[in-house]
Design a protein around this motif. Structure first.
Motif, PDB file in Angstrom:
ATOM      1  N   GLU B 288       0.988   3.809  63.790  1.00 41.10           N
ATOM      2  CA  GLU B 288       1.175   4.361  65.125  1.00 41.10           C
ATOM      3  C   GLU B 288       2.633   4.405  65.551  1.00 41.10           C
ATOM      4  OE1 GLU B 288      -2.236   3.712  68.326  1.00 41.10           O
ATOM      5  OE2 GLU B 288      -1.471   1.886  67.468  1.00 41.10           O
ATOM      6  N   VAL B 291       4.039   7.364  67.552  1.00 41.07           N
ATOM      7  CA  VAL B 291       3.335   7.901  68.727  1.00 41.07           C
ATOM      8  C   VAL B 291       3.292   6.885  69.862  1.00 41.07           C
ATOM      9  CG1 VAL B 291       1.907   9.374  67.315  1.00 41.07           C
ATOM     10  CG2 VAL B 291       1.029   7.182  68.011  1.00 41.07           C
ATOM     11  N   ASN B 293       4.408   4.315  72.881  1.00 45.87           N
ATOM     12  CA  ASN B 293       5.446   4.229  73.898  1.00 45.87           C
ATOM     13  C   ASN B 293       5.994   2.808  73.930  1.00 45.87           C
ATOM     14  OD1 ASN B 293       3.628   2.666  75.430  1.00 45.87           O
ATOM     15  ND2 ASN B 293       2.800   4.496  76.415  1.00 45.87           N
ATOM     16  N   GLN B 296       3.487  -0.086  74.497  1.00 45.19           N
ATOM     17  CA  GLN B 296       2.652  -0.405  73.336  1.00 45.19           C
ATOM     18  C   GLN B 296       3.440  -1.179  72.292  1.00 45.19           C
ATOM     19  OE1 GLN B 296       1.513   3.759  72.876  1.00 45.19           O
ATOM     20  NE2 GLN B 296      -0.633   3.166  72.920  1.00 45.19           N
ATOM     21  N   LYS B 300       2.728  -4.982  70.929  1.00 46.21           N
ATOM     22  CA  LYS B 300       2.555  -5.361  69.521  1.00 46.21           C
ATOM     23  C   LYS B 300       3.472  -6.526  69.153  1.00 46.21           C
ATOM     24  CE  LYS B 300       0.846  -1.050  67.827  1.00 46.21           C
ATOM     25  NZ  LYS B 300       1.253   0.268  67.370  1.00 46.21           N
TER      26      LYS B 300
END
Lengths: 325, 563
Positions: B288, B291, B293, B296, B300
């Motif tokens: 990911e 993609v 932002n 996010q 993580k």
């Protein structure tokens, strides 16, 4: 019998008036209506101030505008900004994206709102009707930044609800990275719009439906129409005028495909499908301090929008439908 | 009827009148020019406070970052008011800085003191300061003496902004590295018994081995390498190649002997992206990554499942704080100055530089410019600087044998955001001119960088890591920075709004955002064709205008900044 007669006269009266020649504007008339005239003055001023005076700012598009300089000191560059706009490689692509997403939003928005209104109208239990309505219009009050956050999270491959549901339904074998494929992007934008606005858009149709004479439904029922037929031949024609007017108005906004969604959901992998005129203007206009280019972009959009609006209105007139102007 | 229409008259008259008042209010007095500033400067001299008598005055301040108002009875602001008479009326940024500045400029609506910003400089919003400093501010003059030429606006040679960072004094203690690096979880280093990691290949080897050994961390899949490429936070993807060949952070260009060229399409850049392509094939890069932002990305990192990434420390600091709060010290990161081959000397760490896009300038609307410059001159003095950075002696810190220390309670206080609002003048001090390095008594200007303080605050796990490498702090992983080249850094060069150079740089940025992810995610067999496509597009993008502008400014800086 008396009642019908009265209605008749009331209804016919304006028609008679219309046939008369236009009333000449005389001093007497002005005097008689002076309250009305006075009442309209503040509104006129308001409109002049906030709708016409700002148009003066369009001169910026023909300058190399620098803030904090007076009008006389600005450098005039003619059509340079427009040339930059139209000759840039990206412009066609950006215009295509804007139009495509605008149309998708327009059509999806209409279809879903009308369908939802028709279905809601069929729910007889007020409690359920209210509940569905409330739930469906609440997202309208969320800002796009929150909505895109929700969208991005639900499309994620780790624990994104969309992928989980599709996996559980065995529709896909492994999670799809929705936001990395250009071909999905328009659809995602359209779906987000529907999710956010469908309930809100429905309200006006529900209002229109409420004004349909119940006698028509009774008559249809006596003639043997089922639910479906009543929907087709009573409800839909009943709100046709509303639909057409709203359609004409929305067509004027096709180029307003949005800015936030595309900006917040877009990324390098989908940029070819995600960039709209607004984002382009932001990148090469506002972000560069080139306010003139931003203005030129705004003028372009306005001109196209007004043209589209007039065209839609004209077509509608030809077809003998309701119209705006 | 008569009565009614009279009432109507009255109502409409009132409406009209109120509207006309509203309208007349809109016509701005936009005729503020430099002349006015001079006038007020003269007036300021007349009313300047005489010895011993403190006249209260108010300074309105615009801070170009989001922040919180201090409490009304804030200890430090109170002290400032008592001793200098100044109170601050602070406005913090809410929303987008460019939008806010646009509104300010359009309305010529400036507070007395404003965050330094080239947009405001270009709009003529600041008054020139050199004469004011010369006349009223001997301390400021001494403070900036070595940097005087660098503070001049490249366009007209005036000094408009007093930079807040980058002026050094005495020994520079530093315990926290805030810049770019390849970051790796401390747990990975521990797992392999604290190896020396110098090159990109060694780094990815470690990550690969660790991920193979521990496919899951705390129940979630392990993520090998993360790249953030979101909005303006795009350096995670763009900047690594210049560091890998041993160059400092110059933004989009690499400078050799005073000549700058872009590196986005060079072979050493290709080498990096090809490596990323290769490790992506091994499944080490988060699927990911391109993609996501910023939120996010931070989520993580905060989960502790990400083994490594290239980023600037200040950008993901909050995620590390969260890991610390969760008690996952072993999941926080060590910054590594990686290069392509061991013979290259790393140059990640640099001496902080003067940044004219920061600090304070005095606006043309300021009525008491002289008073303000005198105030700033007072606040740059050492006792005030100590008050700002350390606090009040006995309350916020203690002195032992001439060394400043904190008790554990004072340390906890200093880290508490709520306490800060009542007891620190953080919002102002961040932007005020300040001494960095050491005070004349040898104590560090930054409490956290005082070596004793840093040691006392270390967690046991951190002690273990540092001991294993024999370092005092994590900064020691990096080579000692050489003196900055005169022109340094090229990223601070103002490309001039709307110029060809700026457009070219925007184009380049766009191409990188679009093609680099494509190249990294491509099938290895297609990598070369994507790369050719990419470099071809760059050639079309008038990069020369961009390079020319940078080179012109580098030349200018070398001529004008050399002492």
């Amino acid at each position: 019998m008396d009642e019908t007669l009265e209605i008749d006269t009331v209804v016919r009266h304006p028609k008679k008036n219309r046939k008369k020649k236009k009333q000449p504007v005389t001093w007497r008339l002005i005097k008689n209506q002076n309250q009305l005239i006075w009442m309209s003055v503040p509104l006129m001023l308001y409109i002049i101030l906030f709708a016409y005076v700002p148009v003066w700012g369009w001169t910026m598009a023909f300058q190399n505008y620098k803030p904090a300089k007076s009008f006389g000191e600005q450098e005039w560059v003619g059509l340079k900004q427009f040339k930059f706009l139209f000759t840039d490689d990206n412009f066609i692509r950006v215009l295509r994206n804007t139009l495509a997403m605008g149309l998708i939003n327009l059509i999806l928005g209409f279809v879903t709102a009308i369908v939802l209104a028709l279905l809601l109208n069929e729910i007889k239990k007020v409690f359920w009707k209210r509940t569905v309505q409330t739930i469906s219009y609440l997202p309208h009050f969320l800002s796009w930044i929150i909505v895109t956050g929700i969208v991005a999270t639900s499309l994620s491959i780790n624990d994104g609800i969309v992928n989980i549901v599709l996996m559980k339904l065995h529709l896909i074998k492994e999670p799809i990275l929705w936001l990395s494929e250009g071909k999905y992007f328009w659809g995602i934008v359209g779906a987000s719009h529907v999710w956010k606005e469908v309930g809100w858009n429905t309200i006006i149709y529900l209002a229109a439906i409420a004004s349909i004479d119940p006698a028509l439904y009774e008559a249809a029922e006596i003639d043997g129409a089922n639910r479906y037929k009543k929907m087709m031949f009573v409800t839909l024609p009943g709100i046709k005028a509303t639909i057409v007017i709203l359609m004409i108005m929305s067509i004027g906004h096709v180029l307003e495909a949005g800015f936030e969604v595309q900006y917040l959901l877009g990324n390098g992998l989908v940029v070819d499908w995600a960039e709209t005129i607004d984002i382009f203007v932001l990148k090469y206009g506002l972000a560069q301090g080139n306010y003139s280019l931003a203005t030129a972009g705004g003028i372009f959009k306005t001109v196209v929008s007004v043209t589209l609006l007039l065209m839609a209105n004209g077509i509608s007139k030809r077809l003998g439908e309701e119209r705006l102007l | 009827m008569g009565g009614k229409s009279k009432a109507m008259y009255k109502v409409s008259l009132i409406v009209l009148l109120s509207l006309s008042f509203a309208l007349s209010g809109c016509g701005g007095n936009n005729n503020n020019t430099a002349g006015k500033a001079e006038e007020t400067a003269a007036a300021g001299t007349a009313s300047a406070n005489t010895e011993g008598k403190i006249e209260p005055f108010n300074v309105s301040v615009f801070i170009g970052a989001a922040g919180q108002q201090p409490t009304p009875d804030n200890k430090i602001y109170k002290k400032i008011k008592e001793e200098t008479g100044a109170t601050f009326d602070m406005e913090f940024l809410a929303g987008d800085i460019n939008q806010k500045l646009g509104v300010m400029i359009a309305g010529q609506d400036y507070p007395d003191l404003m965050t330094g910003n080239t947009k405001l400089t270009a709009a003529g919003a600041y008054i020139p300061l050199e004469d004011l400093i010369e006349e009223y501010a001997p301390n400021l003059k001494a403070h900036y003496a070595d940097y005087w030429n660098m503070m001049k606006d490249p366009n007209d040679g005036h000094i408009y902004i007093l930079p807040n960072y980058g002026v050094y004094n005495g020994k520079v203690n530093s315990s926290w590295y805030s810049g770019p690096a390849f970051w790796i979880q401390k747990a990975v280093l521990k797992e392999f018994n604290y190896p020396q990691v110098k090159t990109l290949d060694q780094y990815f080897d470690l990550i690969e081995q660790y991920k193979a050994k521990y496919p899951k961390i705390d129940g979630s899949p392990t993520i090998g390498f993360e790249i953030l490429n979101y909005d303006w936070k795009n350096w995670g993807l763009f900047n690594a190649p210049q560091h890998l060949i041993g160059h400092p952070n110059d933004g989009g260009v690499v400078v050799n002997d005073g000549v700058a060229e872009i590196f986005a399409d060079k072979d050493y850049a290709k080498q990096y992206y090809q490596k990323l392509n290769e490790i992506n094939q091994k499944g080490l890069i988060d699927k990911e990554t391109f993609v996501q932002n910023y939120d996010q990305y931070m989520a993580k990192l905060s989960s502790g499942t990400v083994l490594g990434m290239f980023d600037q420390h200040w950008n993901f600091n909050a995620a590390e704080d969260s890991l610390t709060t969760q008690g996952k010290i072993e999941r926080t990161y060590v910054g590594l100055p990686l290069v392509y081959d061991e013979s290259t000397k790393d140059y990640y760490r640099d001496l902080a530089v003067l940044n004219l896009n920061n600090g304070f300038g005095i606006s043309i609307n300021a009525k008491n410019a002289v008073q303000i410059i005198k105030l700033l001159d007072t606040l740059i003095q050492e006792d005030w600087q100590k008050t700002f950075s350390w606090g009040v002696e006995g309350e916020d810190y203690i002195v032992e044998n001439g060394r400043f220390m904190r008790t554990q309670e004072q340390r906890d206080n200093a880290a508490d955001a709520t306490w800060q609002l009542a007891n620190k003048a953080k919002a102002m001090f961040d932007y005020l001119p300040k001494t960095e390095g050491s005070f004349s008594d040898g104590n560090s200007t930054d409490a956290a960088a005082q070596p004793e303080e840093y040691k006392a605050g270390l967690k046991p796990f951190d002690k273990e890591v540092l001991d294993a490498y024999g370092y005092d702090s994590y900064v020691d992983f990096f080579s000692e920075p050489p003196a900055n080249p005169v022109y340094y850094p090229a990223w601070s060069i103002d490309l001039i709004e709307g110029s060809d150079a700026k457009i070219a740089s925007t184009k380049l940025n766009e191409l990188q955002t679009k093609f680099l992810p494509k190249a990294i995610l491509a099938d290895p067999a297609d990598f070369d064709s994507v790369w050719t496509d990419y470099t071809g597009q760059i050639q079309k993008a008038n990069v020369k205008a961009y390079e020319d502008k940078i080179n012109e400014q580098i030349k200018w800086r070398i001529e004008n900044w050399s002492k």
